[in-house]
Scaffold this active site. Structure first.
Site, PDB file in Angstrom:
ATOM      1  N   LYS A 252       0.838  -1.200   0.000  1.00 48.73           N
ATOM      2  CA  LYS A 252       0.000   0.000   0.000  1.00 48.73           C
ATOM      3  C   LYS A 252       0.874   1.252   0.000  1.00 48.73           C
ATOM      4  CE  LYS A 252      -3.952  -2.147   0.400  1.00 48.73           C
ATOM      5  NZ  LYS A 252      -4.860  -2.188  -0.699  1.00 48.73           N
ATOM      6  N   CYS A 253       0.277   2.343  -0.451  1.00 49.30           N
ATOM      7  CA  CYS A 253       0.907   3.654  -0.483  1.00 49.30           C
ATOM      8  C   CYS A 253       1.529   3.971   0.876  1.00 49.30           C
ATOM      9  CB  CYS A 253      -0.156   4.692  -0.844  1.00 49.30           C
ATOM     10  SG  CYS A 253       0.454   6.367  -0.957  1.00 49.30           S
ATOM     11  N   PRO A 254       2.745   4.415   0.896  1.00 51.61           N
ATOM     12  CA  PRO A 254       3.615   4.885  -0.190  1.00 51.61           C
ATOM     13  C   PRO A 254       4.640   3.856  -0.650  1.00 51.61           C
ATOM     14  CG  PRO A 254       4.556   5.618   1.870  1.00 51.61           C
ATOM     15  CD  PRO A 254       3.302   4.823   2.212  1.00 51.61           C
TER      16      PRO A 254
END
Length: 78
Positions: free
Chosen positions: A11-13
């Site tokens: 998941k981000c980042p």
């Protein structure tokens, strides 16, 4: 030969950070294929490339994955 990294499930980042790190290891003109599942990577990866100057050659969706093909920038001769 194109290097490939599978960042599925991250998941981000993390996809952008790991892509940045992988790009550092490439020689100018080499390509990398990045596979992501995080929908935000469709925004984050192009934004990263805008910062680094590397070139996005292709973006495509395959099932639930987004695949980016990126070329490491070639240094300008001055």
């Amino acid at each position: 030969m194109t290097t490939q990294i599978d960042l599925s499930g991250l998941k981000c980042p993390l996809p952008a950070l790991k892509t940045r790190k992988a790009l550092r290891d490439l020689a100018p003109g080499e390509q990398i294929r990045v596979i992501c599942t995080d929908p935000l990577s469709a925004i984050d990866i192009p934004s990263l490339l805008s910062d680094t100057g590397d070139r996005l050659l292709e973006t495509k969706k395959q099932g639930g994955r987004i695949v980016f093909v990126i070329e490491k920038r070639v240094a300008n001769c001055a």
